[in-house]
Structures are given as C-alpha cells and as structure tokens.
Design a protein around this motif. Structure first.
Motif, PDB file in Angstrom:
ATOM      1  N   ILE A 160      -3.962  -1.738   7.453  1.00 15.22           N
ATOM      2  CA  ILE A 160      -2.977  -2.795   7.228  1.00 15.22           C
ATOM      3  C   ILE A 160      -3.559  -3.809   6.250  1.00 15.22           C
ATOM      4  O   ILE A 160      -4.705  -4.244   6.387  1.00 15.22           O
ATOM      5  CB  ILE A 160      -2.608  -3.472   8.565  1.00 15.22           C
ATOM      6  CG1 ILE A 160      -1.892  -2.479   9.479  1.00 15.22           C
ATOM      7  CG2 ILE A 160      -1.716  -4.695   8.318  1.00 15.22           C
ATOM      8  CD1 ILE A 160      -1.581  -3.028  10.855  1.00 15.22           C
ATOM      9  N   GLY A 161      -2.802  -4.181   5.247  1.00 10.15           N
ATOM     10  CA  GLY A 161      -3.255  -5.085   4.191  1.00 10.15           C
ATOM     11  C   GLY A 161      -3.615  -4.372   2.906  1.00 10.15           C
ATOM     12  O   GLY A 161      -3.729  -5.020   1.852  1.00 10.15           O
ATOM     13  N   ASP A 162      -3.808  -3.043   2.960  1.00 12.23           N
ATOM     14  CA  ASP A 162      -4.044  -2.274   1.733  1.00 12.23           C
ATOM     15  C   ASP A 162      -2.777  -2.259   0.883  1.00 12.23           C
ATOM     16  O   ASP A 162      -1.650  -2.292   1.398  1.00 12.23           O
ATOM     17  CB  ASP A 162      -4.442  -0.832   2.059  1.00 12.23           C
ATOM     18  CG  ASP A 162      -5.839  -0.740   2.666  1.00 12.23           C
ATOM     19  OD1 ASP A 162      -6.578  -1.742   2.592  1.00 12.23           O
ATOM     20  OD2 ASP A 162      -6.179   0.334   3.205  1.00 12.23           O
ATOM     21  N   VAL A 163      -2.975  -2.182  -0.428  1.00 14.16           N
ATOM     22  CA  VAL A 163      -1.845  -2.105  -1.356  1.00 14.16           C
ATOM     23  C   VAL A 163      -1.822  -0.711  -1.974  1.00 14.16           C
ATOM     24  O   VAL A 163      -2.752  -0.331  -2.699  1.00 14.16           O
ATOM     25  CB  VAL A 163      -1.952  -3.174  -2.462  1.00 14.16           C
ATOM     26  CG1 VAL A 163      -0.799  -3.018  -3.450  1.00 14.16           C
ATOM     27  CG2 VAL A 163      -1.949  -4.566  -1.859  1.00 14.16           C
ATOM     28  N   ILE A 164      -0.788   0.051  -1.673  1.00 11.51           N
ATOM     29  CA  ILE A 164      -0.642   1.386  -2.253  1.00 11.51           C
ATOM     30  C   ILE A 164      -0.114   1.238  -3.677  1.00 11.51           C
ATOM     31  O   ILE A 164       0.946   0.643  -3.904  1.00 11.51           O
ATOM     32  CB  ILE A 164       0.308   2.258  -1.409  1.00 11.51           C
ATOM     33  CG1 ILE A 164      -0.267   2.466  -0.012  1.00 11.51           C
ATOM     34  CG2 ILE A 164       0.558   3.595  -2.085  1.00 11.51           C
ATOM     35  CD1 ILE A 164       0.637   3.267   0.914  1.00 11.51           C
TER      36      ILE A 164
END
Length: 502
Positions: free
Chosen positions: A346-350
């Motif tokens: 959670i918080g990663d940017v794809i």
C-alpha cells in the motif's frame, strides 16, 4: 504606325506570351518584319497544336494498390470489409393490460392484484449491427442490441437472412456472440487487429446500419485512447472517434486502413440522439479475449489484481516525490491477491503493466482482463523515490469463503430471502467490489423479507447485535428466535438500520 490586332486572333490570347515569344524569335531568325493576317493565323495554330500535344493525357481511373494510394480513396477497404458487417433485427413479445375503470388509483386501493384489465400482446422490434468474425457464422454485436429478445434475425450484405442463436453474452462489457448456420457456405469475415497499436490521429472507418437506412460507411480519426471515465463500464477502455456513429450502428465495425477490426462501435455522447463527433468503440484486444472465453465456456473470464487505487494528481505526485504526476497509487490490497504475492505494498505507485502506462484503476482493470491466465506480467512501480520492477501472475479471483447459497425460512424477519457468502470471486460475479464482505441477498420472494423491504444486493452486516461474517452464523442467530431483532444493512454503500418485533 500601330495597327489593331484582328479579332479572329483573340482565341489565342491565353497563349499570347508563348506565341509572341516564339514569333519574336522567328522574326529575328528569318529577317521578316511583317506577316499578313493569314500567315499569323497559320503560325499561331501550329504553335498551339504543338503546345496542346505536349500536355499530359488524362490518366485512366484505377484501384489504389498501396497505402499511399489508398489514402486517396477508402473504396478498396470498404469493398473488403463491408461484406462481413451485418444488420441485426430483434423482436420480443410484450404483454400489457388495457386500462379499465379499476385501473384508477382510487379503485386500486380496494382491488389491488385483481385481473380486471384485458391482457394484450404486442411485438417490439429493434435494430443494430454486427460483425462476422468466423467463416462458420460466428458474429459479435453489443449485448444491449439483443437483450431480452425472443427472436434474432441476421441479414447479410447479400440480403440473405438467418435466425441466430446466442452463444454467450457479457452485459458488463456489453458484448454478445451469435451463431448462424450459412448452410455450409463459408462467410466473409474480419480479422482482429491490434488495438494497442493505435495512435491518436489514425484514420478509421465505422460501418453499420444507422437508423435502419442500410449499410453505411463513415470516416474519421482516433480522437483519444483509453477513455474509461465515460460512465459506461469499469472494465472497458474505449477508443474515441469522430467517425459518425448513430443509433443502429451499435455492434458495427470500426476498422483501420489495413481492413482489420480494431473496435466494436458501442455508444455515443449526444444530447439529441444523433452523432456530434464523439463516439466510443470497445477495443479489439478486449473483444478477442471476451469472445474466446464465451465461445469456450459461455462465460466471460476476468482476472483480478486484488488492488484498489486512485490516480496520482499533482498534489499526490509532489508529496511522493514523483518528477511528474503519473501512475496509480495503491490504497488497499487483498491478502490473497497476486499483487500481494508480487511484493507490492500500500502506497506504491504502479507506473506500467506489461509495457502499458497505467493512469487510473480502470486502466489497471483493462490490462488485467486482456492478459492471458497463468502468465507472469512485468510491473514497474515507484516506491520511496525509486523505481522498481516485479512480475505478477494473472489469476482469477478466489472464492474464499465458499458462497454457500441458502434459502432462509421460518418465523424470522429474513424469511423468504436467498443469501450467500461474499468472496472476491463471487463479488466480481455480482458486480461488487472485492472489498465487500459479509452475507449478500441474492433473491427476495414472499415472506417477512419482502415485507421488510429487503432488496437484491443488500449486505447483512449485523443481526441482533452480532457482526455477520457467514451464512451459517446468520442461520444460527435466526434459529435463536429473540423477541427483538435489530438488523443493519449495507445498501449501495449506505448503512441502514431497522428494529423488528415479531
């Protein structure tokens, strides 16, 4: 002394510059200072004849033979694809009751449910378009074209008519696959093109049967790609075109200049019902996947990622340290999801999936549903100022817990309702987010549930002060038969509470 030119010489004025120059040279060369009118006329005609003979002759009309030539005329493309575009006519029987004295609201209060009206049956007809994608008679169209129909008639370009049967349909993608029997004769069909290879500005042709006037071809360009926020479906990523699409074009072909099917015309944006240059088509790559799954099993297959996210705007991008606002940030993730297994957090940017940029949740869903089951697709993501790469396996959403569908009976407020356990797989089948958990109402018949106003899609959250997690737990509480029942329900995201005393 100046002399007036004879009027009979005026026919050559448009070549006067060339003729006078030639005469001047001729005069100097021969030393002749003056000619009679007859000699002027003869010499002018000779020069005019030489000039006319030197002009190129008009070319004979011919069929364009290459890409550059075909851009001058779409006729070769139309001639190749038009025979594979069909007209679809549907009929359905609708029963209605004629109005009578007892239809008045005043009498309905006293005679509700009494069959005073005389039943009548009428036939409703509708029209649309379709595309032949298999020589054996396999045809695709929009699901809304054939929805609720009792009879489907397919009319080929050569005016032959066939009754069609439904192989399968997907109302969320708005696609249906039909099959006709052409008596063993192979039909002309269209090959699928690569819709991912389209670029904004590419020329496209839309072919269909607008307003029932007959097969019609319109031309335009690709106005935009990846249109998902148009209020039609979360699963589609539309091709936008300014080629005229009107009622009756639904299910028709959107083709490129290589005579390939690159989209199925589906919808328009219009305030009047006619085309204003904003039309939408389902991309061919998505159509191909849905058709393959419908033909194979009669049911569409949709892989999932188990991710909830949102687009990265300027403020979010600046807070995360992205050079430019792009991608989709992960807000929630299922513990059984392939994204979890791939190491995403959670918080990663794809940023991209399988080489395609991801800018919103709809784009993520589209890339997942167009990927083949079982393969590992590369994912590029941004985390804490750095860019990483991983792979994620394409899988179906799990049914954990099992749906365990049951009909509730007895003396309780939910009697007459059919319920089941929600899971990621079952929720997707019902058109709900995988985040929805609990027990969902699948059907409401007679009984206390109908009197209570329970609806299909309601989720039972709490009963008699206990949080509901399964149908077995729900049934156990109902069998206790308390004096007072407090029921909490989630209806379309809104929480509702009611107290029932039996």
């Amino acid at each position: 002394m100046l002399r007036r030119r004879p009027k009979r010489f005026l026919f050559g004025l448009h070549l006067s510059g060339s003729i006078e120059s030639a005469l001047s040279i001729f005069s100097v060369y021969t030393g002749i200072c003056e000619f009679s009118h007859r000699r002027w006329l003869v010499l002018g005609c000779l020069i005019l004849g030489v000039t006319w003979a030197s002009w190129p002759t008009m070319a004979e009309p011919s069929i364009p033979s290459d890409r550059h030539a075909v851009q001058l005329s779409y006729a070769p493309v139309v001639g190749k694809v038009a025979p594979a575009v069909v007209n679809i006519y549907t009929r359905r029987r609708v029963s209605t009751s004629s109005r009578s004295l007892f239809s008045d609201p005043f009498f309905e209060r006293f005679f509700e449910g009494m069959p005073f009206g005389v039943p009548r049956e009428r036939i409703e007809s509708s029209l649309g378009s379709g595309v032949v994608i298999g020589s054996e008679g396999l045809i695709i169209t929009n699901q809304h074209v054939i929805a609720g129909s009792d009879e489907i008639i397919v009319v080929l370009s050569d005016r032959r008519e066939f009754e069609a049967k439904i192989v399968g349909s997907d109302d969320k993608i708005d696609l249906a696959v039909l099959l006709i029997d052409p008596d063993g004769e192979p039909l002309p069909f269209l090959e699928f093109g690569d819709s991912d290879g389209l670029e904004v500005g590419d020329i496209v042709l839309a072919i269909g049967n607008p307003f029932g006037v007959g097969q019609t071809v319109t031309s335009g360009i690709v106005s935009a790609l990846g249109r998902s926020a148009v209020g039609l479906s979360d699963w589609r990523s539309f091709i936008q075109t300014d080629a005229a699409i009107n009622p009756g074009n639904s299910g028709g072909a959107l083709v490129n200049l290589s005579s390939e099917l690159i989209g199925v015309n589906t919808a328009i944006f219009s305030r009047s019902g006619g085309s204003i240059g904003i039309g939408f088509a389902i991309p061919a790559n998505l159509v191909r996947v849905i058709v393959d799954s419908l033909v194979a099993g009669g049911k569409a297959v949709r892989p999932w990622s188990g991710i909830l996210g949102q687009s990265v705007d300027y403020e979010i991008g600046r807070a995360l340290g992205l050079p430019t606002p792009r991608g989709m940030i992960i807000k929630a993730m299922h513990a059984l999801s392939p994204a979890w297994e791939a190491g995403l957090k959670i918080g990663d940017v794809i940023l991209s999936i399988d080489g395609h940029d991801i800018d919103n949740p709809q784009g993520l869903r589209y890339r997942m549903v167009t990927s083949a089951l079982g393969v590992n697709i590369p994912i590029i993501f941004f985390r804490e100022g750095k860019i990483f790469e991983t792979t994620m396996q394409v899988v179906m959403p799990p049914e954990d817990p099992p749906r365990d569908v049951m009909v509730l009976e007895g003396s309780n407020p939910l009697s007459g309702a059919t319920v089941g356990n929600l899971s990621p797989g079952f929720a997707q089948e019902l058109g709900l987010e995988w985040t929805r958990i609990g027990v969902v109402v699948l059907r409401v018949e007679s009984g206390y549930a109908a009197r209570l106003g329970l609806r299909v899609g309601d989720i039972v959250l709490e009963l008699a002060g206990e949080k509901i997690t399964s149908t077995k737990q729900l049934l156990k509480i109902l069998n206790q038969e308390p004096v007072e029942w407090e029921i909490k329900i989630d209806r379309g995201g809104k929480l509702m509470s009611v107290v029932v005393r039996l």
